[in-house]
Write a protein that holds these residues in place. Structure first.
Motif, PDB file in Angstrom:
ATOM      1  N   SER A  57      35.768  32.263  32.178  1.00  0.00           N
ATOM      2  CA  SER A  57      35.810  32.046  33.623  1.00  0.00           C
ATOM      3  C   SER A  57      36.197  30.610  33.937  1.00  0.00           C
ATOM      4  O   SER A  57      37.031  30.344  34.804  1.00  0.00           O
ATOM      5  CB  SER A  57      34.444  32.363  34.244  1.00  0.00           C
ATOM      6  OG  SER A  57      34.097  33.703  34.028  1.00  0.00           O
ATOM      7  N   LEU A  84      38.863  39.472  33.711  1.00  0.00           N
ATOM      8  CA  LEU A  84      38.116  39.197  34.937  1.00  0.00           C
ATOM      9  C   LEU A  84      38.582  40.106  36.069  1.00  0.00           C
ATOM     10  O   LEU A  84      37.771  40.641  36.828  1.00  0.00           O
ATOM     11  CB  LEU A  84      38.289  37.732  35.331  1.00  0.00           C
ATOM     12  CG  LEU A  84      37.658  36.693  34.403  1.00  0.00           C
ATOM     13  CD1 LEU A  84      38.045  35.293  34.851  1.00  0.00           C
ATOM     14  CD2 LEU A  84      36.155  36.838  34.362  1.00  0.00           C
ATOM     15  N   ARG A  85      39.884  40.292  36.175  1.00  0.00           N
ATOM     16  CA  ARG A  85      40.410  41.146  37.238  1.00  0.00           C
ATOM     17  C   ARG A  85      40.035  42.608  37.019  1.00  0.00           C
ATOM     18  O   ARG A  85      39.814  43.351  37.980  1.00  0.00           O
ATOM     19  CB  ARG A  85      41.926  40.985  37.344  1.00  0.00           C
ATOM     20  CG  ARG A  85      42.334  39.629  37.894  1.00  0.00           C
ATOM     21  CD  ARG A  85      43.830  39.474  38.042  1.00  0.00           C
ATOM     22  NE  ARG A  85      44.159  38.154  38.535  1.00  0.00           N
ATOM     23  CZ  ARG A  85      44.103  37.794  39.809  1.00  0.00           C
ATOM     24  NH1 ARG A  85      43.747  38.689  40.723  1.00  0.00           N
ATOM     25  NH2 ARG A  85      44.400  36.573  40.185  1.00  0.00           N
ATOM     26  N   ALA A  99      36.455  42.914  38.169  1.00  0.00           N
ATOM     27  CA  ALA A  99      36.413  42.886  39.633  1.00  0.00           C
ATOM     28  C   ALA A  99      36.934  44.193  40.223  1.00  0.00           C
ATOM     29  O   ALA A  99      36.384  44.711  41.201  1.00  0.00           O
ATOM     30  CB  ALA A  99      37.226  41.703  40.152  1.00  0.00           C
ATOM     31  N   LEU A 147      32.799  35.734  39.704  1.00  0.00           N
ATOM     32  CA  LEU A 147      33.917  36.482  40.281  1.00  0.00           C
ATOM     33  C   LEU A 147      34.130  36.094  41.739  1.00  0.00           C
ATOM     34  O   LEU A 147      35.266  35.980  42.205  1.00  0.00           O
ATOM     35  CB  LEU A 147      33.658  37.985  40.167  1.00  0.00           C
ATOM     36  CG  LEU A 147      33.661  38.563  38.750  1.00  0.00           C
ATOM     37  CD1 LEU A 147      33.236  40.024  38.781  1.00  0.00           C
ATOM     38  CD2 LEU A 147      35.025  38.429  38.099  1.00  0.00           C
ATOM     39  N   GLN A 176      35.906  32.791  42.141  1.00  0.00           N
ATOM     40  CA  GLN A 176      37.340  32.872  41.875  1.00  0.00           C
ATOM     41  C   GLN A 176      38.053  33.786  42.872  1.00  0.00           C
ATOM     42  O   GLN A 176      39.202  34.160  42.674  1.00  0.00           O
ATOM     43  CB  GLN A 176      37.567  33.353  40.443  1.00  0.00           C
ATOM     44  CG  GLN A 176      37.048  32.350  39.421  1.00  0.00           C
ATOM     45  CD  GLN A 176      37.335  32.771  38.000  1.00  0.00           C
ATOM     46  OE1 GLN A 176      38.391  33.298  37.709  1.00  0.00           O
ATOM     47  NE2 GLN A 176      36.390  32.538  37.109  1.00  0.00           N
ATOM     48  N   LEU A 215      37.766  36.852  43.589  1.00  0.00           N
ATOM     49  CA  LEU A 215      38.138  38.175  43.106  1.00  0.00           C
ATOM     50  C   LEU A 215      37.334  39.278  43.790  1.00  0.00           C
ATOM     51  O   LEU A 215      37.592  40.460  43.571  1.00  0.00           O
ATOM     52  CB  LEU A 215      37.947  38.262  41.588  1.00  0.00           C
ATOM     53  CG  LEU A 215      38.898  37.392  40.764  1.00  0.00           C
ATOM     54  CD1 LEU A 215      38.546  37.467  39.285  1.00  0.00           C
ATOM     55  CD2 LEU A 215      40.343  37.802  40.986  1.00  0.00           C
TER      56      LEU A 215
END
Length: 449
Positions: free
Chosen positions: A139, A165-166, A169, A216, A219, A221
């Motif tokens: 992250s 990460l995406r 999310a 998350l 960022q 997301l």
């Protein structure tokens, strides 16, 4: 994510057990699995550390502290740190006495994880801590890379981190999507759903999951979602992540919708992620000359741009009848990419264009909710436009992913009667079965693709 385990042979059984408890997205490198008889040990270990690993986890005990192999692996890892400009070597202390005298001494200044409980429970806790620490580093790296113009050496790692990460999310948004302020989802329930439905093997503890949500959110997301540590719900739908939800289902819906279109048709097309896919499929058929002489009346800026770009690419004349696009005027809503009027009658342009073209053969309209009393959305400006699109068409079709069934927004724009609903199951089959009878009784029709 590829992780190299630097360790003494004394603790190899521990590492085998630890590796089995790590999430599937963490690919751990242990020499007994990766090296074949006859291979050059030194060359393969150096390549594994300096070229093929995202992190090196150093397990420190008294045997490792005296091991020439471990010292060499530490040298390679620290050289990789210097070259890449980021933390690469993560210590896990199994023997505190060995750690306090470990060389190089600068390594002992680092924050580390510890384990002195080698029971099944203790090893499980260590696996959770390692997974959480790796997620935290990914992250941080992904966030810092946004302002780092010299991050070429980290491209592969950061690409993997960003995709992971995406993906997390996206899974969260898909689960939370049906929940609004009136029916929020408990964070504990989200945690359980994520584990049961996700194909990502996201093995975080409940405590770590709160930190994951915070990262998350930092960022951006999870834009549009509200959570307070106990409950989470959709506060505002955002186009940027709606297009990532139910992607495969929406593609199937769009393909089924386009099969209803014939050359010469006038199509009333709503704004939305699924309707944009319909426009994209039509563009492919226009390029192949499988569809011709089409007219679109729409309030979707992305759909209009896709169609007009295709017209330019294949050389459609401005004064010809191969493709005509009528686009409603007004303000573009950023969260839906729909054009809405600046006055009190957002459907006026749509009605005027449909009257000019003699009415639409088909209307494809999106919805934010499907309940027994009809189709609903939140914004009044979009209510007027959706009504105009449906009223001006002979065949009226609602295109929606299955998460909208049972969800009611504040404004109804159409009853179920006389409408075909084009959707997909994708895990919601039991919900659709319940709705099919009700929709049929109300004079509508449910088609699942």
């Amino acid at each position: 994510m590829k992780v190299f385990f630097s360790h003494s042979s004394h603790y190899k059984p521990l590492l085998r057990e630890l590796r089995a408890l790590l999430p599937n997205h963490i690919d751990s490198w242990i020499d007994e699995d990766k090296l074949l008889i006859g291979e050059n040990i030194t060359e393969n270990l150096e390549v594994a550390i300096q070229s093929d690993s995202d992190f090196v986890i150093l397990f420190i005990d008294s045997v490792a502290a005296r091991s020439a192999w471990v010292r060499k692996e530490v040298e390679w890892a620290m050289a990789a740190e210097k070259r890449n400009g980021r933390t690469f070597l993560l210590p896990v202390v199994l023997d505190m006495d060995a750690w306090e005298g470990f060389e190089p001494a600068e390594l002992c200044k680092r924050k580390h994880l510890s384990c002195n409980d080698f029971t099944e429970k203790g090893i499980g806790l260590l696996a959770d801590e390692i997974a959480g620490s790796l997620f935290a580093w990914l992250s941080r790296d992904a966030e810092s890379a946004k302002s780092d113009t010299n991050s070429g050496d980290r491209a592969d790692l950061l690409g993997d981190a960003d995709r992971f990460l995406r993906s997390v999310a996206s899974e969260i948004r898909t689960i939370v999507y049906p929940h609004r302020q009136k029916n929020p989802l408990e964070v504990d329930a989200l945690y359980e759903r994520l584990h049961s439905l996700s194909g990502l093997s996201i093995d975080f503890t409940a405590e770590q999951f709160l930190s994951v949500l915070a990262r998350l959110d930092q960022q951006h997301l999870l834009s549009g979602l509200y959570y307070d540590g106990e409950e989470i719900f959709v506060e505002e739908e955002h186009y940027s992540w709606k297009i990532e939800s139910f992607t495969e289902a929406k593609k199937r819906i769009a393909r089924a919708a386009v099969k209803k279109i014939s050359s010469g048709d006038v199509i009333a097309l709503d704004a939305g992620s699924t309707t944009e896919l319909i426009a994209q499929h039509v563009c492919r058929l226009l390029r192949l000359r499988k569809l011709r002489r089409l007219t679109f009346v729409t309030n979707s800026l992305p759909a209009a741009m896709d169609l007009l770009t295709t017209a330019g690419d294949i050389g459609i004349a401005d004064d010809g009848d191969e493709l005509s696009v009528y686009l409603a005027g007004g303000r573009v809503r950023p969260n839906t990419m729909a054009i809405v009027s600046t006055d009190d009658n957002s459907g006026s342009d749509i009605r005027a264009f449909l009257e000019l073209t003699g009415g639409a053969s088909l209307a494809f309209v999106g919805t934010n909710g499907v309940t027994g009393d009809g189709f609903s959305t939140e914004a009044q400006a979009e209510v007027d436009t959706k009504r105009a699109l449906l009223e001006g068409a002979r065949e009226k079709i609602i295109v929606t992913d299955p998460s909208k069934f049972g969800l009611r927004q504040s404004r109804i724009f159409s009853p179920l009667e006389g409408i075909e609903i084009l959707t997909a199951g994708d895990g919601y089959e039991h919900v659709l079965d319940d709705f099919a009878t009700m929709i049929d009784a109300a004079g509508g029709r449910l088609t699942c693709v």
